[in-house]
Design a protein around this motif. Structure first.
Motif, short mmCIF file in Angstrom:
data_model
loop_
_atom_site.label_atom_id
_atom_site.label_comp_id
_atom_site.label_asym_id
_atom_site.label_seq_id
_atom_site.Cartn_x
_atom_site.Cartn_y
_atom_site.Cartn_z
N VAL A 1 3.76 -7.98 -7.79
CA VAL A 1 2.38 -7.54 -7.99
C VAL A 1 2.44 -6.22 -8.75
O VAL A 1 3.35 -5.41 -8.54
CB VAL A 1 1.61 -7.41 -6.65
CG1 VAL A 1 2.21 -6.36 -5.74
CG2 VAL A 1 0.13 -7.16 -6.88
N LEU A 2 1.50 -6.04 -9.65
CA LEU A 2 1.41 -4.82 -10.43
C LEU A 2 0.32 -3.92 -9.85
O LEU A 2 -0.65 -4.41 -9.26
CB LEU A 2 1.10 -5.12 -11.89
CG LEU A 2 2.08 -6.06 -12.59
CD1 LEU A 2 1.61 -6.35 -14.01
CD2 LEU A 2 3.49 -5.50 -12.57
N GLU A 3 0.48 -2.64 -10.07
CA GLU A 3 -0.47 -1.66 -9.54
C GLU A 3 -1.91 -1.99 -9.91
O GLU A 3 -2.80 -1.92 -9.06
CB GLU A 3 -0.07 -0.29 -10.08
CG GLU A 3 -0.95 0.85 -9.70
CD GLU A 3 -0.49 2.13 -10.38
OE1 GLU A 3 -0.84 3.19 -9.85
OE2 GLU A 3 0.19 2.08 -11.42
N ASP A 4 -2.16 -2.39 -11.16
CA ASP A 4 -3.54 -2.65 -11.58
C ASP A 4 -4.06 -4.01 -11.12
O ASP A 4 -5.25 -4.28 -11.21
CB ASP A 4 -3.70 -2.48 -13.09
CG ASP A 4 -2.78 -3.37 -13.90
OD1 ASP A 4 -1.86 -3.99 -13.34
OD2 ASP A 4 -2.97 -3.43 -15.13
N GLU A 5 -3.19 -4.87 -10.57
CA GLU A 5 -3.62 -6.15 -10.00
C GLU A 5 -3.89 -6.04 -8.51
O GLU A 5 -4.62 -6.85 -7.95
CB GLU A 5 -2.50 -7.20 -10.13
CG GLU A 5 -2.07 -7.52 -11.51
CD GLU A 5 -0.84 -8.41 -11.51
OE1 GLU A 5 -0.72 -9.18 -12.47
OE2 GLU A 5 0.00 -8.33 -10.60
N ARG B 1 0.83 -1.21 0.00
CA ARG B 1 0.00 0.00 0.00
C ARG B 1 0.86 1.25 0.00
O ARG B 1 0.62 2.19 -0.76
CB ARG B 1 -0.95 0.01 1.21
CG ARG B 1 -1.92 1.21 1.17
CD ARG B 1 -2.88 1.16 2.33
NE ARG B 1 -2.29 1.87 3.45
CZ ARG B 1 -2.81 1.92 4.66
NH1 ARG B 1 -3.90 1.26 4.96
NH2 ARG B 1 -2.20 2.60 5.61
N PHE B 2 1.89 1.27 0.84
CA PHE B 2 2.80 2.39 0.88
C PHE B 2 3.46 2.61 -0.49
O PHE B 2 3.52 3.74 -0.99
CB PHE B 2 3.86 2.17 1.97
CG PHE B 2 4.93 3.22 2.00
CD1 PHE B 2 4.65 4.49 2.48
CD2 PHE B 2 6.20 2.94 1.52
CE1 PHE B 2 5.63 5.47 2.50
CE2 PHE B 2 7.19 3.92 1.54
CZ PHE B 2 6.90 5.19 2.02
N GLY B 3 3.94 1.54 -1.09
CA GLY B 3 4.62 1.65 -2.39
C GLY B 3 3.73 2.15 -3.50
O GLY B 3 4.12 3.02 -4.29
N VAL C 1 4.45 6.15 -2.80
CA VAL C 1 5.64 6.28 -3.63
C VAL C 1 5.27 6.36 -5.11
O VAL C 1 6.02 6.91 -5.91
CB VAL C 1 6.63 5.12 -3.35
CG1 VAL C 1 7.91 5.25 -4.17
CG2 VAL C 1 6.98 5.07 -1.86
N GLY C 2 4.09 5.86 -5.48
CA GLY C 2 3.64 5.94 -6.86
C GLY C 2 4.23 4.88 -7.77
O GLY C 2 4.45 5.13 -8.97
#
Length: 185
Positions: free
Chosen positions: A174-178, A119-121, A125-126
């Motif tokens: 894990v990817l952002e959209d997953e 969640r932090f990343g 961090v974006g």
């Protein structure tokens, strides 16, 4: 971004401090906790140097390395460490590392820790991609990363040199959209 203090339901991530040296030595200096890591248990002096280097890297712009103490919010104790290292050539990707003191194993805190770090990343961090590597023998880390929503990508052969010789690594990501961040909001 200023000094990190990032709270979840059962854990808080906070910038490492010199005052955390004894608690972090309880992790880095324990042979059970470092069994799957590429180094022998650390001395207290080595832990102090790790903290000093982490504090120096926190001032970098852009910041690429986050070494954070894992705090139990009920009593304020430092019970582990979380690391997020943004790749220099790929600033939307980062590697994570994590560990809890052995006296806190078996309570589901590892999954909470990885979810909080993800969640932090992604949110702070974006990042677009977050990955971690583990020893093939580290089944506990495998279960933690899978349960936290990461997928196993594959094996990197002879990836890490350990005191016992070369060791393969198993990569999870894990990817952002997953990522299902709603589990943490």
């Amino acid at each position: 971004m200023g000094p990190v203090e990032y709270a979840g339901e059962r854990l808080v991530l906070r910038e490492v401090e010199c005052a955390h040296a004894d608690a972090l030595h309880a992790l880095y200096g324990d042979s059970r906790a470092t069994r799957h890591l590429p180094f022998e248990p650390r001395t207290r002096e080595e832990v102090v140097r790790i903290i000093e280097e982490a504090r120096a890297s926190a001032a970098a712009d852009p910041r690429r390395l986050y070494v954070l103490s894992v705090i139990d919010p009920e009593d304020g104790d430092v019970i582990g460490v979380a690391r997020l290292h943004v790749e220099h050539d790929h600033p939307h990707s980062a590697e994570i590392g994590f560990g809890l003191r052995p006296d806190h194993w078996g309570r589901g805190l590892g999954v909470d820790l990885v979810r909080l770090l993800l969640r932090f990343g992604f949110k702070e961090v974006g990042l677009h991609r977050i990955w971690g590597a583990r020893s093939p023998d580290n089944i506990a880390s495998q279960l933690v990363m899978l349960t936290a929503g990461m997928v196993e990508e594959g094996r990197i052969r002879h990836h890490v040199r350990t005191p016992d010789g070369w060791r393969d690594s198993i990569v999870h990501s894990v990817l952002e959209d997953e990522w299902d961040g709603r589990r943490l909001d």
